[in-house]
Design a protein around this motif. Structure first.
Motif, short mmCIF file in Angstrom:
data_model
loop_
_atom_site.label_atom_id
_atom_site.label_comp_id
_atom_site.label_asym_id
_atom_site.label_seq_id
_atom_site.Cartn_x
_atom_site.Cartn_y
_atom_site.Cartn_z
N LEU A 3 0.83 -1.20 0.00
CA LEU A 3 0.00 0.00 0.00
C LEU A 3 0.86 1.24 0.00
O LEU A 3 0.46 2.29 -0.51
CB LEU A 3 -0.91 -0.01 1.23
N SER A 4 2.05 1.18 0.60
CA SER A 4 2.92 2.35 0.67
C SER A 4 3.95 2.36 -0.43
O SER A 4 4.77 3.25 -0.50
CB SER A 4 3.64 2.39 2.02
N ALA A 5 3.92 1.36 -1.32
CA ALA A 5 4.98 1.23 -2.29
C ALA A 5 4.86 2.27 -3.38
O ALA A 5 3.78 2.65 -3.76
CB ALA A 5 4.97 -0.15 -2.91
N ILE A 6 6.00 2.69 -3.87
CA ILE A 6 6.02 3.42 -5.11
C ILE A 6 6.03 2.41 -6.22
O ILE A 6 6.78 1.49 -6.19
CB ILE A 6 7.29 4.24 -5.22
N VAL A 7 5.15 2.60 -7.18
CA VAL A 7 5.17 1.67 -8.27
C VAL A 7 6.36 2.10 -9.10
O VAL A 7 6.25 2.97 -9.89
CB VAL A 7 3.91 1.76 -9.09
N ALA A 8 7.52 1.52 -8.86
CA ALA A 8 8.73 1.87 -9.56
C ALA A 8 8.55 1.35 -10.95
O ALA A 8 8.96 0.29 -11.26
CB ALA A 8 9.92 1.22 -8.93
N VAL A 31 1.56 10.11 -16.40
CA VAL A 31 1.88 10.45 -15.02
C VAL A 31 3.37 10.76 -14.92
O VAL A 31 4.21 9.99 -15.38
CB VAL A 31 1.53 9.30 -14.05
N THR A 32 3.70 11.90 -14.33
CA THR A 32 5.08 12.27 -14.03
C THR A 32 5.34 12.03 -12.56
O THR A 32 4.57 12.49 -11.71
CB THR A 32 5.34 13.75 -14.38
N VAL A 33 6.41 11.32 -12.23
CA VAL A 33 6.74 11.00 -10.85
C VAL A 33 7.97 11.80 -10.44
O VAL A 33 9.02 11.76 -11.11
CB VAL A 33 7.00 9.49 -10.67
N ILE A 34 7.83 12.56 -9.35
CA ILE A 34 8.94 13.34 -8.81
C ILE A 34 9.29 12.75 -7.45
O ILE A 34 8.52 12.86 -6.50
CB ILE A 34 8.57 14.82 -8.65
N ALA A 89 8.80 13.96 5.49
CA ALA A 89 8.23 12.63 5.30
C ALA A 89 7.84 12.37 3.86
O ALA A 89 7.14 11.40 3.57
CB ALA A 89 7.01 12.46 6.21
N LEU A 90 8.29 13.21 2.94
CA LEU A 90 7.88 13.08 1.54
C LEU A 90 8.51 11.85 0.89
O LEU A 90 9.71 11.63 0.97
CB LEU A 90 8.27 14.34 0.77
N GLU A 91 7.68 11.06 0.25
CA GLU A 91 8.15 9.90 -0.52
C GLU A 91 8.28 10.25 -1.99
O GLU A 91 9.32 10.05 -2.60
CB GLU A 91 7.15 8.75 -0.35
N ARG A 92 7.23 10.80 -2.56
CA ARG A 92 7.25 11.18 -3.96
C ARG A 92 6.02 12.04 -4.24
O ARG A 92 5.11 12.13 -3.41
CB ARG A 92 7.24 9.95 -4.88
N VAL A 93 5.98 12.63 -5.43
CA VAL A 93 4.82 13.37 -5.90
C VAL A 93 4.46 12.84 -7.28
O VAL A 93 5.30 12.80 -8.17
CB VAL A 93 5.10 14.89 -5.98
#
Length: 982
Positions: free
Chosen positions: A10-15, A136-139, A227-231
């Motif tokens: 649930l917390s994963a970034i879909v790399a 989708v752009t991932v930062i 606590a930022l993971e990604r945007v």
């Protein structure tokens, strides 16, 4: 599956690493060519070369390195070599899908623990690692650090797809924010230039409270960066998924949900002349067999930058750069003003020329037909002083194998302070004032005066506080179906004040124009009369402190309450794979309250309280994805074909219902080439203030072909408003080659109709020259028409008039209706594109990438009957080309980045070319390994705008020689960031 591993997913970034899931036999030997370097980059290359899909969290691999792998190996053996010595293990959740975990977290048979369907993807309600048809752009957090940026907001506002012409502190302080609602000095994001209120901002997929006086957009500065993971930035309309506001796109801020250990950051930065910035943060987290918890804190303090710190913003006279002189007749020494009926504006009849003692005493101290010009913006801050604190806490706990409870709390407080435009105006002085002197024997004169050099600029201060909490439950109903329940509550409260303004009642008493009032503490006979016929030296502190007690103060509170239920699962198995379905219900309540107090006239403040406005929204939604072709039934030209459908119906308590569908397709004809397309409708509900905003009336000079016209502007809400509607189409493709070359392009076409706006008041600089805006104008001549005089006087007597006593009724020539209305349409079309390539040169790793947006059309119809205007490449609207490019280098413990940012040339409203702007950013990073005392240390030295490029000159009517929407005045910013993990 175990609840422990489900929460990880649930917390994963879909790399999104990887090319084609499950296309090859798992253990067939393959050729690998992956050099030594950062583990994250190596895993990207491994996934491509092995043709599998990897799932892992960003913090899992952050800072880790690998010795690489070359030669022919089975994919599992190659992955073992890459992960050797990293403390990371892997498991295969299903054919073609591998999940990475820390070895110390393995407490069960992971083969049975993982299920790809548990991963949440921005732009979809379905749980799964699949792509979405929308771009989708991932930062990532690492990308923000690599750019040398302090916050995610700094990066989001510089995206090629974002237009920073409103809802930023820079545009507000430079007096170029036409929206006029950013009362709390917030930072919004404006995708596609459709308006910051048409970009939906989420945190962890949840709505947050609006900011500003209208509460219509989200403040990015509230993001807890520690606590930022990604945007994730979804560049497509998404009302079918998320509801209102998702017209230009969605910004989904993903915060960390699991973290073990500590991480501390300190960043210091400065620009020439000021704007020093200090940021410090700490993150602590702990996990256990059935749950985890984390807590983060971040503090930031930024100093102001004054207009005097840059030559092209210091004087208001832009002639040295090829512009005009924007100084005016309001100054000290002052001017005797007269109204020029031909120009429709006040001009100087006499310039006051005080004698050696700083006081005009005789008719000889005046120059007929001359002017004293003054810059009322002298001493203004163009970057504010701000102090910000954020706190974020999250915890989760599993109960058995079927239920997990999680919750989080966010708090942010931001205080700001800046110097604004000085106080001044037109003031009538009679011969009752002992300082009065006339060059022509008159008994009174109208004086154009400014108090900036005597009492300083007006002072603006404020505070914004936001608080949010979410509580949710994740329930496994069956092996294939799950239920996600959550409730969230978010609120933002802001306060803003403009002090050091003139109280016109006190000023008239100090001038002797009205009788000495015993109810005030001031007496002109005792404390001295106000002198507007000098250079200011004759006015003592008593009189200046008395007249400058004026102020405006405003309070706003916005709240969003949400309850959401989502059922997710597999309905059946198609030949190409499982048919996934998500459906659910959402309830939302929005609340807005405004309060104000003004003390610019009279003996007591005028207080205004807008009653609490709220509305309720009920929504039902469904989404499904059908894989028609996939691994089980792939065919020539149909390696993969997926169709998706989503729909959402929302019912509003204050204006009705709306339903929005969305269709999407993903087609992979052969390996390495993927095509995507989506079509859907979106909408934006009227903001509560757009419906119920109280009436405000102000005075403004409007430019006309013959000069300027003093006008009354009426603002206010409209309870008859309907939602804005949009249709959006995106079509694109991605190419990924084994060599590491990748390229993608996407065409977008958005038609935005029934736009809510204030066409007249939002286009004040051109309103008198645009025939389409004529219905919003009423021309008057109070000097010759008794009916017109009575009409103007009724406006001036209205308590909503903001400038009482500043202008006589006979001076006005226009009444402008600037209220909210459903008006015309906006259309924008263009192409987004990205390209990248990575290669190894011995021990060196080089990664190149470029991304940009080319706008083919940005046109509007101000009203349904107006002609279409082409606005791309026009100041105040998006430039047709924006680019970001970067080259990254890695060798051992060292890495670096060289970035280039480009904005193409465009033109002013007068057709004058504004030159392109190119800036270069640079960073050098050291992440020592093998040093016991420096284990976990990361040190980065960055420079933004390395060569200190001055913004292209723009003959800005506000008197600042640059365009704050496409450039900034900071120049070179040097920063040093130290990160320590343990």
């Amino acid at each position: 599956m175990t609840t422990h591993f489900r929460s990880l997913l649930l917390s994963a970034i879909v790399a999104p690493i990887a090319a084609m899931a499950g296309a090859a036999q798992a253990e067939a030997a393959r050729d690998f060519d992956i050099g030594a370097g950062p583990l994250d980059a190596a895993l990207v290359r491994y996934a491509r070369q092995a043709e599998i899909q990897l799932l892992y969290t960003a913090d899992l691999v952050d800072g880790l390195r690998t010795s690489g792998v070359t030669g022919r190996h089975a994919p599992s053996a190659a992955l073992d070599r890459l992960l050797s010595g990293t403390g990371i293990v892997w498991s295969r959740s299903r054919p073609g899908v591998i999940v990475l975990r820390r070895a110390v977290d393995v407490r069960a048979d992971l083969t049975d623990a993982a299920d790809i369907s548990e991963v949440l993807v921005t732009g979809s309600l379905l749980r799964g690692a699949g792509e979405t048809p929308s771009p989708v752009t991932v930062i990532s957090r690492a990308e923000i650090d690599a750019r040398g940026a302090a916050t995610a907001a700094d990066v989001l506002t510089t995206l090629p797809q974002s237009y920073a012409g409103s809802a930023t502190p820079g545009t507000l302080l430079a007096l170029n924010d036409a929206q006029g609602s950013n009362s709390s000095l917030s930072t919004g994001v404006n995708l596609r230039g459709l308006g910051e209120d048409s970009t939906l901002v989420l945190i962890n997929g949840r709505r947050i409270a609006g900011t500003g006086s209208r509460g219509e957009f989200a403040d990015l500065s509230t993001i807890p960066g520690a606590a930022l993971e990604r945007v994730d930035v979804l560049l497509d309309g998404a009302s079918a998924i998320y509801g209102s506001d998702a017209v230009g796109g969605v910004v989904n801020v993903i915060l960390k949900r699991n973290f073990d250990g500590h991480e501390s950051r300190v960043r210091v930065a400065a620009a020439q002349g000021g704007a020093e910035d200090v940021l410090a943060s700490h993150l602590f987290g702990k996990g256990w067999s059935s749950g985890s918890a984390l807590l983060s804190y971040e503090y930031q303090h930024s100093n102001a930058l004054n207009s005097a710190d840059r030559p092209y913003t210091a004087t208001g006279d832009l002639r040295p750069w090829g512009g005009l002189d924007y100084r005016n007749i309001y100054g000290v020494p002052a001017n005797i003003a007269r109204f020029d009926a031909g120009l429709g504006a006040y001009v100087s009849a006499y310039a006051i020329r005080p004698g050696a003692d700083g006081i005009a005493r005789s008719p000889a101290d005046f120059s007929a037909g001359q002017s004293n010009l003054y810059n009322r913006r002298e001493g203004m801050d163009l970057i504010p002083e701000q102090e910000r604190q954020t706190v974020y806490a999250r915890a989760r706990q599993a109960f058995g194998d079927h239920v997990e409870i999680s919750g989080d709390v966010r708090f942010s407080e931001r205080n700001y302070d800046y110097a604004s435009i000085s106080a001044g105006g037109l003031y009538t002085v009679t011969n009752a004032n002992p300082w009065f002197v006339s060059p022509n024997g008159s008994t009174s004169h109208l004086i154009a005066y400014d108090f900036g050099r005597e009492i300083g600029p007006t002072k603006r201060t404020g505070r914004s506080r936001s608080f949010a909490t979410t509580l949710g439950a994740d329930i496994n109903l069956t092996p294939d179906w799950s239920l996600d329940l959550y409730g969230s509550w978010a609120e933002e409260a802001s306060f803003g004040a403009q002090e050091n303004q003139i109280n016109t009642t006190f000023l008239n008493e100090a001038l002797g124009s009205i009788a000495d009032n015993p109810l005030t503490s001031y007496s002109p006979a005792r404390d001295g009369y106000l002198n507007l016929f000098g250079s200011g030296a004759a006015n003592g502190r008593e009189v200046l402190d008395f007249i400058s007690q004026g102020y405006d103060r405003n309070w706003a509170r916005s709240r969003v309450e949400t309850v959401n239920a989502l059922i997710n699962g597999t309905a059946m198995t198609l030949p190409g794979g499982p048919l996934q379905v998500a459906t659910g219900f959402n309830y939302r309540r929005e609340v807005l309250r405004n309060r104000g107090a003004s003390f610019k006239s009279g003996l007591t403040p005028i207080e205004g309280l807008t009653r609490i406005r709220d509305r309720e929204i009920y929504a039902a939604f469904v989404e499904l994805r059908a894989p028609l072709f996939g691994v089980p039934n792939a065919a020539p030209g149909l390696r993969r074909l997926e169709l998706s459908l989503a729909a959402r119906t929302e019912s509003y308590s204050d204006f009705g219902s709306t339903t929005n569908p969305k269709l999407g397709v993903i087609w992979e004809p052969f390996e390495g080439v993927t095509g995507k397309a989506s079509w859907g409708t979106s909408f934006r509900a009227p903001a509560l203030t757009e419906l119920y905003e109280p009436v405000q009336i102000g005075a403004v000079n409007l430019a006309s072909p013959t000069g300027s016209q003093l006008s009354l502007v009426r603002l206010g809400g409209n309870e008859e408003l309907q939602p804005e509607k949009a249709k959006s189409l995106t079509v694109g493709f991605d190419i990924v080659r084994p060599s590491g070359l990748k390229f993608g392009a996407s065409y977008f076409d958005i038609l935005f109709d029934d736009r809510i706006g204030r066409p007249a008041s939002s286009n004040l600089t051109t309103v008198l020259n645009n025939p389409a805006l004529a219905p919003f104008l009423t021309f008057v001549n109070p000097s010759s028409s008794a009916a017109d005089l009575a009409l103007v006087q009724s406006y001036l007597a209205n308590p909503a008039y903001l400038q009482p006593g500043q202008y006589p009724a006979t001076a006005f020539r226009i009444i402008l209706d600037g209220r909210w209305a459903n008006t015309g349409e906006l259309r924008t079309r263009g192409v987004d594109f990205t390209a990248g390539y990575g290669l190894d040169l011995g021990a060196h790793r080089i990664d190149l990438d470029i991304g940009g947006t080319y706008v083919l059309e940005y046109s509007r119809k101000l009203t349904p009957v107006a002609s279409r205007e082409q606005l791309a490449d026009l100041v105040g609207f998006p430039a047709n080309l924006r680019l970001n490019a970067a080259a990254r280098w890695t060798r051992g413990d060292w890495s670096g980045r060289l970035g280039v940012n480009y904005v193409d040339d465009y033109r002013s409203l007068k057709g004058v070319k504004i030159d392109p702007w190119t800036t270069v950013d640079a960073q050098l990073r050291w992440s020592p390994s093998g040093w016991r005392l420096l284990e976990g240390v990361d040190l980065a030295l960055s420079a933004q705008n390395l060569f200190d490029e001055t913004p292209p000159f723009y003959d800005n009517p506000q008197g600042f020689g640059f365009d704050p929407a496409n450039a900034n005045i900071l120049g070179r910013v040097v920063s040093l960031q130290l990160t320590k993990r343990w």
